[in-house]
Design a protein around this motif. Sequence first.
Motif: not given
Length: 228
Positions: A63-77, A140-146
């Motif tokens: 089970v993975v909890f993520e926030d799409f503004k989270c840079p560490n979530c992007k790194r995980f993905e 969405l993660f590719r387009g992630q902003g600040n």
Amino acid sequence: MTRLQGTNPNRTILVIGTLLAAALIAIALFAVRGQPSGSSQSVNFNLSGQPVLGQADAPVTMVVFEDFKCPNCKRFEDEFLPELKTKYIDTGKAKLVSINYPFLAQSARLPTDDSKLAAQAVECAFVQSNDLHESYKAVLFRGQGNESAVWATKSRLKDLAANVEGLDTAKFATCLDNDETAAAVDADEKQAVDAKVAGTPAIYVNGKLVDSYATASVSAAIDAALMN
């Protein structure tokens, strides 16, 4: 005058007060910390109707909890999930269940809660299909902003949807504009709060919190679960 220690009422009050203060501090610390990282305690999540990557009957559930503004979530993905997918998900050993935890915009006191808007958008894609959920999430993660600025506006989220092959963008736009998935996102957030999730990405393997989202830590947790 020397007094017997047990006969001074002021001393007795002081001791009792000290003990009470210590007890209150301990309770407060427990409440703040919640479940300790890597705890052996298991958390039961309601996974009904959640997006799933992998085979439904896989013996191990991540089970993975993520926030799409989270840079560490992007790194995980981007960095860690591909190897985990090849080793465990594609081989039928584990499945990954995604749950939203949109908290960053609120934590940063941004004027628009675009953490929640991003989560709603991903859920709008999921309404159409599980595969489209995964595709839109990747876009969405590719387009992630600040993370400290508002970027996941409804307009931007609809623009990103145009990059998802097979997505009905008209239905997606209607879903997002009408906040049709807001209740689902709220339910996800409640699960995160109830489990005392401290941040994102938070990864649980068969209900047990993993110490790190790095490949080695998650792999070790999955391997241990497969042996049980």
